[in-house]
Design a protein around this motif. Structure first.
Motif, PDB file in Angstrom:
ATOM      1  N   PRO A   1      41.279 -32.434  32.046  1.00 50.63           N
ATOM      2  CA  PRO A   1      40.650 -33.500  33.186  1.00 50.63           C
ATOM      3  C   PRO A   1      41.671 -34.859  33.067  1.00 50.63           C
ATOM      4  O   PRO A   1      41.395 -35.478  33.591  1.00 50.63           O
ATOM      5  CB  PRO A   1      39.561 -33.670  32.629  1.00 50.63           C
TER       6      PRO A   1
ATOM      7  N   GLY B   1      35.744 -33.164  38.391  1.00 52.94           N
ATOM      8  CA  GLY B   1      35.657 -33.538  37.200  1.00 52.94           C
ATOM      9  C   GLY B   1      34.101 -33.278  36.071  1.00 52.94           C
ATOM     10  O   GLY B   1      33.228 -33.743  36.956  1.00 52.94           O
TER      11      GLY B   1
ATOM     12  N   HIS C   1      33.881 -36.935  33.444  1.00 48.34           N
ATOM     13  CA  HIS C   1      35.364 -36.922  34.112  1.00 48.34           C
ATOM     14  C   HIS C   1      35.298 -37.041  35.175  1.00 48.34           C
ATOM     15  O   HIS C   1      36.298 -37.365  36.112  1.00 48.34           O
ATOM     16  CB  HIS C   1      36.369 -36.194  32.762  1.00 48.34           C
TER      17      HIS C   1
END
Length: 310
Positions: free
Chosen positions: A211, A237, A241
């Motif tokens: 990520p 994400g 994230h």
């Protein structure tokens, strides 16, 4: 590629097939819960609703068209959001099972994973102290020894049956740079419909690209090289994230995807109580960046969808 739209499409993936009931009491499991959360997410600003089904009895992932039919029509009646039905299902489903409802519903959009891959959250099993259902622990731990299958032949079949025959367009899910090259292969073969490709760039799944913002920049640069001005991209994400990577993606000119399929949290240590909470949060961030949010009809025009009545 420079920004080609003035507005940002927010997608919401409502429940997915990765998380299990023990991980969050707010993960929608029943048809009513899925419908309620999807409708609320649309009201909060999600233009696209990405939908999976779950067994109403114990929350395990399901591909049963009869279960989908308990919530998809209700969502469609209550919102004008774009309905996006998964063709991914789960790692334990056959391609025939995964395609059963999309071929029945012939939606405007379906997700399409652009390759076979290791796809796992098995380390999460170590953090669960109490499981709600007997199926959950072996399901999560078993991911360590499973792959998600989408061969070139599988993808070609999906493009034919849904894309060519049904007029469905796709959210091309790319979990790594190689998936962009797989997509370019199908473009070179003349198997993709005219109009912009909608590429979902995904970071943070074990088995896919990490990520890191640098990876997202690299994926976008690769897509620019492969597709020029023939694509729009969105960013997913995974887990913690979610919001940081989406913010980077929006600054780079992309669209965004939230939802309890992708992350169970709203912030550090704070479980999201609904998908709509995540939609409202990313909307606030986007608007603070002076970005406007696309309506469902604007998303349809941007992605050249066939329309809700087709």
């Amino acid at each position: 590629m420079a920004r080609t739209q003035d507005k940002v499409i927010i997608s919401c993936a409502v429940t997915g097939s990765v998380h299990t009931p023990a991980m969050s009491r707010w993960l929608p499991l029943t048809p009513q819960q899925i419908a309620d959360q999807a409708i609320e997410a649309a009201q909060a600003g999600a233009a696209i609703l990405h939908l999976h089904a779950r067994d109403p009895g114990d929350g395990r992932p399901s591909a049963d068209p009869k279960v989908f039919d308990q919530f998809v029509p209700r969502i469609r009646e209550a919102t004008d959001a774009v309905i996006n039905i998964t063709t991914g299902g789960s790692t334990r489903m056959t391609l025939e099972e995964r395609l059963a409802y999309p071929l029945q519903a012939r939606p405007e959009m379906c997700s399409l994973n652009m390759g076979s891959m290791n796809f796992s959250i098995h380390p999460a099993a170590r953090r669960i102290q109490e499981w709600r259902y007997d199926w959950e622990k072996p399901y999560i731990e078993g991911m360590e020894d499973l792959i998600f299958r989408n061969t070139f032949g599988d993808i070609k079949r999906i493009l034919k049956l849904l894309g060519e025959d049904c007029g469905t367009r796709f959210e091309f899910e790319c979990y790594d740079v190689g998936h962009l090259y797989n997509l370019a292969h199908f473009l070179d073969e003349g198997l993709l419909p005219p109009g912009p490709l909608f590429i979902q760039m995904i970071g943070g799944i074990l088995g896919g690209i990490g990520p890191d913002p640098e990876n997202l920049v690299f994926m976008k640069a690769t897509a620019d090289r492969l597709f020029g001005d023939r694509y729009r991209f969105s960013v997913l994400g995974a887990g913690r994230h979610q919001m940081p990577l989406l913010t980077v993606g929006a600054v780079l000119g992309g669209n965004v995807r939230v939802g309890l399929e992708d992350s169970l949290y709203l912030g550090r240590g704070q479980l999201a109580k609904s998908c709509a909470e995540q939609v409202r949060k990313i909307r606030r961030i986007l608007e603070e960046l002076s970005l406007e949010i696309a309506t469902p009809d604007e998303a349809r025009a941007m992605l050249h969808l066939k329309g809700r009545n087709a």
